[in-house]
Design an enzyme around this catalytic site. Sequence first.
Site, PDB file in Angstrom:
ATOM      1  CB  SER A 114      50.091  37.485  31.789  1.00 25.53           C
ATOM      2  OG  SER A 114      50.629  38.690  31.258  1.00 25.53           O
ATOM      3  CG  ASP A 115      44.697  38.403  27.749  1.00 27.47           C
ATOM      4  OD1 ASP A 115      45.220  39.190  26.935  1.00 27.47           O
ATOM      5  OD2 ASP A 115      43.567  37.929  27.579  1.00 27.47           O
ATOM      6  N   GLY A 116      47.004  40.602  28.326  1.00 29.22           N
ATOM      7  CA  GLY A 116      47.421  41.986  28.503  1.00 29.22           C
ATOM      8  C   GLY A 116      46.978  42.572  29.831  1.00 29.22           C
TER       9      GLY A 116
END
Length: 752
Positions: A285-287
Amino acid sequence: MALQMAYGGDTFSPTPAISRLGIQPYQWGTECLHGMDYPFRNVSLSWNGRVDDLVGRLTLEEMALQMAYGGDTFSPTPAISRLGIQPYQWKTNSLHGIMGINATSFPQSVGLAATWSTDAVFQMAEATSEELRAYYNDGIKERRYSRGLSCFAPVINIFRDPRWGRNQETYGEDPFLSGMLAQAYVKGLQGDHPRYVRASAGCKHFDAYAGPENIPIHREYFSANVTTRDWRTTFLPAFRYCVEAGTYSLMCSYNSINGVPSCANKELLTNVLRGEWGFTGYVVSDGRAIELIESAHHFFNNSIDTVAGAVNAGVSLELCGVRKTVNYFTQIPDAVKAGKLTEDLVRERVKPLFYTRMRLGEFDPPEMNPYASITTDVIENAAHRDLASELAMKSFVLLKNDGTLPLRKSVYDKIALIGPMADNPKLLSGDYAAQPDLKFVYTPKFALGPLANTLQYASGCKDTACKDYDSHSVQKAVQDVDIVILCIGLGYVLETEGHDRENMELPGKQNQLIQDSIKYSGSAKVILISFNAGPVNITWADMNPRVSAIIAAFYPGQATGVALYNVLKSSNHSQFGRLPYTWYHTCDQVPPMIDYTMQGRTYKYIKQEPLYPFGYGLTYSSFEYLELYLDQYVNAGDSILGVITVQNNGQQPADEIIQVYVSWNSPSVETPQIQLVNFTRVRIESYHVTSFRFFISPQNMAVYTDDKGWVVEEGTMTVYAGGELPGQAKSGDTGHMKGEFTIKGTKILGFY
């Protein structure tokens, strides 16, 4: 006996030998005491067999921790001491050098795209991964786990809107160009060893993520409402090319797609990615993107459903980011207990994580892995510094030239260097950049001095925002000079992740700075160098005869000044690139940022004449296209061969960028008005002729249909091959040729 008891093992010394008895040294502290005899450490077994053995030994709680710590500022994935498995840091940003540490700083991605060279991107990625391996190897010796080998790069989102803050990280507006450069990056980074991977790539951000960041809506809760046609033809293809190249991971994006968050989107992460494309790696996932599924998108109303939704959709690894609040994936056991997840699926999601670490060599003896011997002397070595300079030269795009360039005199009496980007080393590399040794960083002010007996300098503005403008210093610096070199632009303070632009205008009083430089410099030649990713409105400068030359420099990295000196001074360095995107006059030529239709955007769909077209750029030479050969017929589903012949009519060697486009003559469905299908960058000696042999694949002949997917339809297609996009008002010193071929029959390629 005391010595045998005192040396139980450390990093440096085993128990000492007893030579008089023929007893050899012995190291008690090796990891063999923690599972070296397990099958997952047996190098004679298959990779999948070893992974199955390792993951089969993990508890549900251990798997949850491995999935929950995808990397943040503070902590790597935790160790599993009972199996002798060390911590691992998944988060490494390496778009154009290793972010945030002492390493070579290459041109930012959009500049690399302007090279139109897969070789250039391959070489950059290869050099970056060598430096990363060196840091990793050095850290492992000291049991430091802050730097891993798994990279969050390349960024292959589409440069869709000139105002988007992250345009600098992309490879431009065309899915094919982006996809080919992505493949080059993946292959350069990962290496070609049959057993081991030097560093693993991770293409991002999957998918339909191309603005906004914060204007007019924040990315964390934005939904990109995309037609199936635009999704399939514009936003997915570059990622498919990335998967074909063998990337080990993809990163799902912040946004929703038609109301479904990317990181909880089973259609995207399972049906398309794994089902249609056969991807076997991991999705990270992105942050904070997992957390945002609940807190920003409100797609689920509790953390357990959020965790289950993301894992079921296809996510293996959670990235928390700097603003960490909670690692949602630590709740995986709770989701299993609640019946929202199965332990078997969790185990499947963990497998590609350990497969990646195995291929990086973590569980094999170091002496088996040639990459384990790379040492820190490769970091910013001479070869990498020279490469940074070469790539910067190739990335510059010459937008205008009345013959002033290359500069005629060996040394001028006086030259004025003006503007906030003339001596600003922090901004020259763009975002996500390395921090090279300052002795290897060359600003224009540092490197352009030898062009003149006297270099008169004035920044005019303290920064690129240019709210406070010192007109007097500019007027004084440009008086009685032969040449004025203006260094204007944006920098990551004005266009970057999390920060869009409201328009394309130059910030603050930069326009006045340019106007004053022209007004008070008499008859001096004016050279405008623009340091920005997204285009800025310089229409009036392009039309003004006092502006002799314009160069789009993007963010060239540590070798900026040296590279500029070379291309300004000598036609032997005619290394210029071409625009990887359409340079609009103003934002009035594109729809609103939040409108995700491709109509009116990019060279494929624009109806108006831009300032500079996609693929445009000048050189110090001229090229003549002599002949285009095409097979006249092709069976649907087969590739077709073409050959284009070109001559360099200039007095010096020069690089030409050959571009091949197609258009559909009578398609049954909507298609782009023209589409890039092949390209190459080639060095041609003076007055020499060369030929480029190219193929057009069936995938690049196909049209998208809602019911059958991609179909190669019977009919005729037009091919344009040359040094520019055909039919544009602004043309370089090059040309193109046109031909046609006929497709026999129809072939359904399906969904991909």
